[in-house]
Scaffold this motif. Structure first.
Motif, mmCIF file in Angstrom:
data_model
loop_
_atom_site.group_PDB
_atom_site.id
_atom_site.type_symbol
_atom_site.label_atom_id
_atom_site.label_comp_id
_atom_site.label_asym_id
_atom_site.label_seq_id
_atom_site.Cartn_x
_atom_site.Cartn_y
_atom_site.Cartn_z
ATOM 1 N N LEU A 277 5.613 -16.023 -9.996
ATOM 2 C CA LEU A 277 4.544 -15.380 -10.079
ATOM 3 C C LEU A 277 4.728 -13.925 -9.673
ATOM 4 O O LEU A 277 5.266 -13.374 -8.812
ATOM 5 C CB LEU A 277 3.204 -15.849 -9.222
ATOM 6 C CG LEU A 277 2.726 -17.311 -9.608
ATOM 7 C CD1 LEU A 277 1.703 -17.712 -8.410
ATOM 8 C CD2 LEU A 277 2.154 -17.123 -10.942
ATOM 9 N N VAL A 278 4.475 -13.178 -10.839
ATOM 10 C CA VAL A 278 4.606 -11.655 -10.670
ATOM 11 C C VAL A 278 3.070 -11.035 -11.018
ATOM 12 O O VAL A 278 2.391 -11.757 -11.850
ATOM 13 C CB VAL A 278 5.487 -11.060 -11.384
ATOM 14 C CG1 VAL A 278 6.972 -11.616 -11.158
ATOM 15 C CG2 VAL A 278 5.382 -11.156 -13.128
ATOM 16 N N THR A 279 2.570 -9.943 -10.686
ATOM 17 C CA THR A 279 1.214 -9.462 -11.268
ATOM 18 C C THR A 279 1.542 -8.524 -12.288
ATOM 19 O O THR A 279 0.761 -8.372 -13.131
ATOM 20 C CB THR A 279 0.611 -8.636 -9.901
ATOM 21 O OG1 THR A 279 1.457 -7.506 -9.463
ATOM 22 C CG2 THR A 279 0.418 -9.679 -8.814
ATOM 23 N N ASP A 280 2.675 -7.697 -12.361
ATOM 24 C CA ASP A 280 2.613 -6.574 -13.025
ATOM 25 C C ASP A 280 1.386 -5.574 -13.078
ATOM 26 O O ASP A 280 1.341 -5.143 -13.942
ATOM 27 C CB ASP A 280 3.063 -7.048 -14.590
ATOM 28 C CG ASP A 280 3.369 -6.065 -15.674
ATOM 29 O OD1 ASP A 280 3.923 -5.182 -15.117
ATOM 30 O OD2 ASP A 280 3.163 -6.160 -16.834
ATOM 31 N N ALA A 281 1.124 -5.481 -11.863
ATOM 32 C CA ALA A 281 -0.157 -4.713 -11.580
ATOM 33 C C ALA A 281 0.185 -3.368 -11.789
ATOM 34 O O ALA A 281 1.045 -2.645 -11.478
ATOM 35 C CB ALA A 281 -0.648 -5.098 -10.228
ATOM 36 N N VAL A 324 -2.564 -16.916 -7.492
ATOM 37 C CA VAL A 324 -2.072 -18.438 -6.982
ATOM 38 C C VAL A 324 -3.042 -19.210 -7.381
ATOM 39 O O VAL A 324 -3.099 -20.024 -7.711
ATOM 40 C CB VAL A 324 -1.816 -18.086 -5.544
ATOM 41 C CG1 VAL A 324 -2.016 -19.262 -4.972
ATOM 42 C CG2 VAL A 324 -0.682 -17.412 -5.128
ATOM 43 N N ARG A 325 -4.460 -18.667 -7.266
ATOM 44 C CA ARG A 325 -5.743 -19.457 -7.540
ATOM 45 C C ARG A 325 -5.728 -19.819 -9.024
ATOM 46 O O ARG A 325 -5.875 -20.787 -9.334
ATOM 47 C CB ARG A 325 -6.872 -18.751 -7.094
ATOM 48 C CG ARG A 325 -7.115 -18.437 -5.592
ATOM 49 C CD ARG A 325 -8.443 -17.818 -5.163
ATOM 50 N NE ARG A 325 -8.992 -16.460 -5.977
ATOM 51 C CZ ARG A 325 -8.398 -15.483 -5.259
ATOM 52 N NH1 ARG A 325 -8.211 -15.510 -4.073
ATOM 53 N NH2 ARG A 325 -8.877 -14.446 -5.973
ATOM 54 N N TYR A 326 -5.385 -18.985 -9.742
ATOM 55 C CA TYR A 326 -5.466 -19.142 -11.473
ATOM 56 C C TYR A 326 -4.264 -20.187 -11.472
ATOM 57 O O TYR A 326 -4.644 -21.084 -12.359
ATOM 58 C CB TYR A 326 -4.791 -17.772 -12.030
ATOM 59 C CG TYR A 326 -4.946 -17.960 -13.786
ATOM 60 C CD1 TYR A 326 -6.135 -17.624 -14.299
ATOM 61 C CD2 TYR A 326 -3.826 -18.449 -14.103
ATOM 62 C CE1 TYR A 326 -6.025 -17.979 -15.891
ATOM 63 C CE2 TYR A 326 -3.823 -18.643 -15.470
ATOM 64 C CZ TYR A 326 -4.869 -18.454 -16.371
ATOM 65 O OH TYR A 326 -4.753 -18.676 -17.676
ATOM 66 N N LEU A 339 1.915 -21.892 -4.209
ATOM 67 C CA LEU A 339 2.401 -20.948 -2.907
ATOM 68 C C LEU A 339 3.924 -20.750 -2.936
ATOM 69 O O LEU A 339 4.250 -19.659 -2.759
ATOM 70 C CB LEU A 339 1.822 -21.616 -1.731
ATOM 71 C CG LEU A 339 0.476 -21.616 -1.474
ATOM 72 C CD1 LEU A 339 0.160 -22.398 -0.030
ATOM 73 C CD2 LEU A 339 -0.259 -20.072 -1.289
ATOM 74 N N ARG A 340 4.550 -21.721 -3.433
ATOM 75 C CA ARG A 340 6.041 -21.551 -3.403
ATOM 76 C C ARG A 340 6.383 -20.702 -4.429
ATOM 77 O O ARG A 340 7.229 -19.981 -4.254
ATOM 78 C CB ARG A 340 6.512 -23.023 -3.799
ATOM 79 C CG ARG A 340 6.944 -23.787 -2.636
ATOM 80 C CD ARG A 340 7.678 -25.108 -3.027
ATOM 81 N NE ARG A 340 7.114 -25.957 -3.565
ATOM 82 C CZ ARG A 340 6.315 -27.218 -2.880
ATOM 83 N NH1 ARG A 340 6.573 -26.984 -1.659
ATOM 84 N NH2 ARG A 340 5.606 -27.805 -3.641
ATOM 85 N N MET A 341 5.419 -20.636 -5.596
ATOM 86 C CA MET A 341 5.752 -19.736 -6.787
ATOM 87 C C MET A 341 5.522 -18.126 -6.070
ATOM 88 O O MET A 341 5.956 -17.348 -6.919
ATOM 89 C CB MET A 341 4.785 -19.950 -7.953
ATOM 90 C CG MET A 341 5.269 -21.260 -8.630
ATOM 91 S SD MET A 341 4.175 -21.636 -9.803
ATOM 92 C CE MET A 341 4.187 -20.696 -11.064
ATOM 93 N N ALA A 342 4.924 -17.942 -5.320
ATOM 94 C CA ALA A 342 4.700 -16.563 -4.787
ATOM 95 C C ALA A 342 5.254 -16.379 -3.176
ATOM 96 O O ALA A 342 5.140 -15.222 -2.707
ATOM 97 C CB ALA A 342 3.082 -16.565 -4.356
ATOM 98 N N THR A 343 6.202 -17.241 -2.919
ATOM 99 C CA THR A 343 6.756 -17.068 -1.427
ATOM 100 C C THR A 343 8.261 -17.627 -1.721
ATOM 101 O O THR A 343 9.237 -16.870 -1.842
ATOM 102 C CB THR A 343 6.044 -18.008 -0.526
ATOM 103 O OG1 THR A 343 5.974 -19.259 -0.659
ATOM 104 C CG2 THR A 343 4.884 -17.205 -0.207
#
Length: 396
Positions: A277-281, A324-326, A339-343
């Motif tokens: 997961l990335v935000t590209d924020a 993560v929620r999405y 959560l693994r995709m973000a950690t």
């Protein structure tokens, strides 16, 4: 925000997710900036100061490898250590304890300034763990929101600069187009420790696989700004999914990629590389206001997405906790996998898996405390505690 307490601290009362499994009735032991252990509550050392978190989930802090801005700050507008600190502070409110400030395609002077800033920030600004240069070695045909007139092929001199930057910063990720980067130079960069990520490219499958074989380690925002998967022409998307060697950043905001496409990619991705997961924020995350400037052009928030005047998507308006929620709500993955995709996965991509990304002894005490429905209650960076209310972003 407070300093990390001296001595041993036991965090208890929450479900621990260590990156592989959930543990009930356990405590996380923190000693200064590092995790000291995970033990049953009955085995908490007598000299530990006990903090009861009162429920929820305690896990490793989120890691975001693509963050253009936050808290009203865009890195391209101010490639300085203070700007990087402001961006990190804004995203910390949403569970991100380690990020790569990201400079999109800009001038050589801006690139040099970002490299110098990151070399300082990684040791002086909490939450800054490297640098992502998204360009300028991209393909004008897949420019997205980048300025094509600033794009150019990768040269030997560029490779020299990037290799030196990787040594100075420690973690450098560079997005480049296959057609702008010869395999020999990709190999040279990979050997120098640069994380080469393929993106903004119109490359066909065979060319993409040659770049991967040369040492490219990841793909930047899978599906976006790249050749697509066709039945006779697999393109960059097909190469990314088919190759086990590469990791794939994905923007899970409901605007950049249809959830059915992301779900299919998650199921099909060949390992050990995974989707991250990335935000590209952009600067709007953690800030008021519905517009910002990008290389002199105005981008606005419209129906939850950020667009230029011609409708081109200009990064995202999402934070990591929302991503993560999405993923849980729309991509068919479990909360643990999200959560693994973000950690765990971004830590592995960055080769930080022996430093952070899980709850294990000797790893950094970079943590996030979540509600059962995955909203952020508190974070720790190197053992230093903060809540979303006390870690307000700097705005400019």
């Amino acid at each position: 925000m407070t300093s990390a307490p001296a001595g041993l601290v036991a965090l208890t009362g929450a479900t621990l997710f260590d990156g592989e499994r959930r543990l009930e009735g356990h405590a996380l032991l923190v000693d200064g900036a590092l995790i000291a252990g995970v033990v049953p509550r009955s085995e908490i050392p007598a000299d530990a100061a006990v903090t009861d978190l009162g429920g929820g989930i305690l896990t490793a802090g989120f890691i975001d490898v693509q963050v253009n801005g936050g808290g009203g700050v865009m890195l391209n507008d101010a490639p300085t250590p203070d700007a990087m600190a402001a961006i990190a502070a804004a995203h910390r409110r949403f569970g991100t304890t380690g990020l790569l400030p990201t400079l999109i395609t800009d001038t050589p002077a801006a690139t040099a300034a970002a490299i110098a800033a990151a070399a300082e920030a990684v040791s002086t600004r909490p939450g800054v763990i490297g640098l992502h240069l998204e360009g300028p070695h991209l393909a004008p045909a897949r420019r997205g929101a980048h300025l094509p007139e600033l794009m150019r092929p990768l040269t030997e001199a560029d490779a020299d600069q990037l290799a030196a930057a990787a040594e100075a910063i420690g973690t450098l990720l560079v997005t480049m187009a296959v057609e702008q980067a010869p395999p020999a130079l990709i190999r040279r960069l990979a050997d120098a420790g640069v994380i080469v990520s393929l993106g903004h490219t119109d490359a066909d499958y065979d060319a993409a696989m040659r770049a991967i074989d040369a040492g490219a380690r990841s793909v930047t925002h899978l599906f976006n700004a790249m050749s697509q998967l066709g039945h006779r022409a697999p393109g960059m998307v097909g190469a990314a999914i088919d190759s086990g060697a590469v990791w794939c950043g994905v923007i899970a905001d409901g605007h950049h990629v249809h959830p059915a496409s992301l779900s299919a990619a998650l199921r099909a991705k060949r390992g050990p590389g995974r989707c991250v997961l990335v935000t590209d924020a952009m600067s709007t995350v953690g800030a008021d206001g519905d517009s910002f400037t990008l290389n002199g052009r105005t981008a606005r928030r419209v129906d939850g997405k950020l667009v230029l005047a011609d409708g081109t998507l200009a990064g995202s308006d999402i934070d990591m906790a929302a991503s993560v929620r999405y993923a849980v709500a729309h991509l068919g993955v479990s909360a643990d996998e999200a959560l693994r995709m973000a950690t765990v996965y971004p830590a592995a991509l960055l080769r930080h898996d022996r430093i952070r990304g899980r709850l294990a002894p000797a790893l950094a005490a970079d943590l996030v405390h979540l509600t059962p429905d995955l909203h952020v209650q508190a974070t720790w960076i190197a053992g230093e505690h903060s809540t979303p209310q006390t870690s307000l972003p700097l705005s400019r």
